[in-house]
Enzyme design. Structure first.
Site, mmCIF file in Angstrom:
data_model
loop_
_atom_site.group_PDB
_atom_site.id
_atom_site.type_symbol
_atom_site.label_atom_id
_atom_site.label_comp_id
_atom_site.label_asym_id
_atom_site.label_seq_id
_atom_site.Cartn_x
_atom_site.Cartn_y
_atom_site.Cartn_z
ATOM 1 N N GLY A 114 33.501 -26.344 -20.039
ATOM 2 C CA GLY A 114 33.276 -25.364 -21.567
ATOM 3 C C GLY A 114 31.798 -24.828 -22.216
ATOM 4 O O GLY A 114 32.430 -24.451 -22.965
ATOM 5 N N ALA A 170 38.936 -15.473 -43.892
ATOM 6 C CA ALA A 170 39.680 -14.615 -43.761
ATOM 7 C C ALA A 170 39.719 -14.673 -41.850
ATOM 8 O O ALA A 170 38.637 -14.688 -40.924
ATOM 9 C CB ALA A 170 38.606 -13.260 -43.269
ATOM 10 N N GLY A 199 22.253 -21.062 -32.316
ATOM 11 C CA GLY A 199 22.441 -22.132 -32.497
ATOM 12 C C GLY A 199 21.691 -23.156 -33.643
ATOM 13 O O GLY A 199 21.177 -22.561 -34.449
ATOM 14 N N LYS A 257 24.337 -12.227 -32.685
ATOM 15 C CA LYS A 257 23.752 -11.852 -31.916
ATOM 16 C C LYS A 257 23.617 -10.508 -31.582
ATOM 17 O O LYS A 257 23.052 -9.438 -32.108
ATOM 18 C CB LYS A 257 22.618 -13.013 -31.057
ATOM 19 N N LYS A 299 19.103 -11.917 -27.603
ATOM 20 C CA LYS A 299 18.111 -13.112 -28.548
ATOM 21 C C LYS A 299 16.758 -12.532 -28.260
ATOM 22 O O LYS A 299 16.222 -12.393 -29.217
ATOM 23 C CB LYS A 299 18.833 -14.717 -28.168
ATOM 24 N N VAL A 310 19.997 -16.957 -33.045
ATOM 25 C CA VAL A 310 19.284 -17.362 -31.311
ATOM 26 C C VAL A 310 19.952 -18.266 -30.767
ATOM 27 O O VAL A 310 20.066 -19.770 -29.748
ATOM 28 C CB VAL A 310 17.680 -17.106 -31.893
ATOM 29 N N GLU A 363 20.273 -17.412 -39.083
ATOM 30 C CA GLU A 363 19.183 -18.570 -38.571
ATOM 31 C C GLU A 363 19.956 -18.731 -37.764
ATOM 32 O O GLU A 363 19.748 -19.390 -36.132
ATOM 33 C CB GLU A 363 19.455 -20.029 -39.224
#
Length: 439
Positions: A188, A46, A135, A106, A206, A133, A130
């Site tokens: 970035g 989506a 990555g 998060k 987090k 928080v 998972e």
């Protein structure tokens, strides 16, 4: 040969992470099926705009703008839209349809976590998160499963790669905060508007998730004490290094006992802190993240790695998808989140730690005694004092820099001391107050 069961996977969101997840599910379908015990069929992705450029190789026929219709086709729904709405509504739709949900959101979990977990429990579904928080760092499953029989006492986390990159560059390269932020933006790591990172909002979300999970207690986002890092100067970072510390923006979750009331509870906070160079967190460089867990039986554990990035976050999401698929194959309801401890969330004033206070003071006899009185009157014990040569003021009243390190003290006592120091006629300014953590 027994034909494997087929599980339908819907991906909500076609951004950096969503595109990677869908592409990897398609590219590594046979391998993932062998691990999960079921064929994982991507039934759709989506998106808001069907023609927008996106990472990964997703067949055009899988793209749709109708997320609600896609949810009804799925056994597992992966929410990677971000933000509070429509993500919250779509996750509730998915859970109420009986689908398991995987999310990296998060902000949503920190704000509406209890509502979502209750909805999952009501229908026997599972909510996996998972990637929300750390990555790619596995921290949720270790806390929820591996340490379920232990008693976690404290978590110290570098959970935002942007801020760690900035502070590390200030430390290693000698950049100012402004120059380090500009470089982080160029690479970035930082968004065009870096407020969520450098003001600690991202880390606070987090911290709320980690504290709730580790202490089996609902810790609302508004109960997390938050301070950003915009006041951290290059001079502070250089001074910290000389004194044997690194400056890090930490998320800290603790099980503590309030000294004044004797009540056991939990706290969650985010702020810049001095970390001893001997501590593992001081060696976390660049845009990496790390979560340091202290448990009664297991002792000290550290989870380290890339905290962000499309492909890295996709790794954690795929792990959750495989876990969800295995539950479908095995059967039985999802495991509910444990909040049975129901410990009170204590205010920041109950926290006890060490502090480093830097003052500009009048350089004349009796100043040290006057300042020491301000500390002793409020029950704050001084561990060490260092004073520079004259570094300012005028000839009639020169000033010097005084750096004071305390023994462990309550936040409320330290705050009262700092207020008194700021009003003292022998103190020109309170330059900084940094907490010392990891000792």
């Amino acid at each position: 040969m027994i034909e494997q069961r087929k599980l339908r996977v819907a991906v909500l969101g076609g951004g950096s992470v969503g595109s990677q997840v869908a592409s990897l599910l398609i590219a590594h379908g046979d391998e993932l099926a062998a691990r999960a015990g079921a064929v994982l069929e991507v039934v759709g992705v989506a998106v808001r705009n069907l023609d927008a450029p996106r990472d990964g190789d997703i067949p055009k026929e899988l793209l749709t703008t109708d997320a609600s219709a896609l949810i009804l086709q799925a056994d597992i729904v992966v929410e990677l839209i971000g933000g509070l709405e429509p993500a919250r509504t779509l996750i509730l739709e998915a859970l109420n349809s009986g689908a398991d949900v995987i999310t990296a959101n998060k902000a949503l979990l920190a704000t509406h976590g209890p509502e979502l977990f209750e909805a999952a429990e009501q229908v026997g579904a599972q909510l996996h998160y998972e990637a929300a928080v750390g990555g790619a760092i596995p921290i949720i499953r270790p806390l929820r499963d591996s340490l379920a029989g232990d008693r976690v006492s404290r978590i110290l986390g570098i959970v935002n790669g942007t801020t760690n990159y900035i502070l590390d560059r200030m430390d290693v390269e000698g950049d100012t905060l402004e120059n380090a932020l500009a470089e982080a933006t160029r690479l970035g790591y930082a968004e065009a508007d870096p407020t969520a990172d450098i003001e600690g909002f991202d880390a606070a979300q987090k911290a709320a998730i980690l504290a709730s999970l580790a202490f089996h207690t609902t810790v609302p986002l508004e109960a997390v004490h938050r301070e950003g890092m915009t006041s951290v100067t290059l001079e502070q970072v250089v001074s910290a290094r000389k004194a044997g510390y690194a400056v890090k923006l930490l998320a800290i979750c603790e099980r503590i006992t309030d000294a004044s009331t004797g009540v056991e509870g939990v706290t969650a906070r985010v702020h810049p802190a001095l970390v001893p160079l001997s501590h593992p967190l001081a060696s976390v460089h660049g845009a990496n993240n790390a979560v340091f867990v202290e448990a009664e039986a297991a002792g000290s554990l550290m989870f380290y790695g890339a905290g962000a990035g499309g492909i890295q976050t996709a790794s954690a999401v795929l792990g959750d998808i495989v876990s969800a698929a295995r539950r479908h194959v095995a059967g039985g309801p999802g495991v509910a989140e444990s909040t049975q401890a129901n410990l009170p969330v204590l205010p920041m004033s109950s926290v006890t730690t060490k502090y480093q206070i830097t003052l500009t003071v009048v350089d004349e006899p009796g100043v040290l005694a006057a300042i020491a009185t301000q500390f002793s009157d409020r029950g704050v014990s001084v561990e060490a004092v260092s004073q520079s040569v004259r570094d300012g003021g005028d000839e009639a009243r020169p000033t010097a820099t005084l750096v004071i390190v305390t023994h462990r003290a309550e936040e409320s006592s330290l705050a009262a001391t700092v207020t008194a120091l700021a009003a003292s006629p022998v103190v020109s300014s309170v330059v900084s107050v940094l907490r010392v953590e990891g000792q």
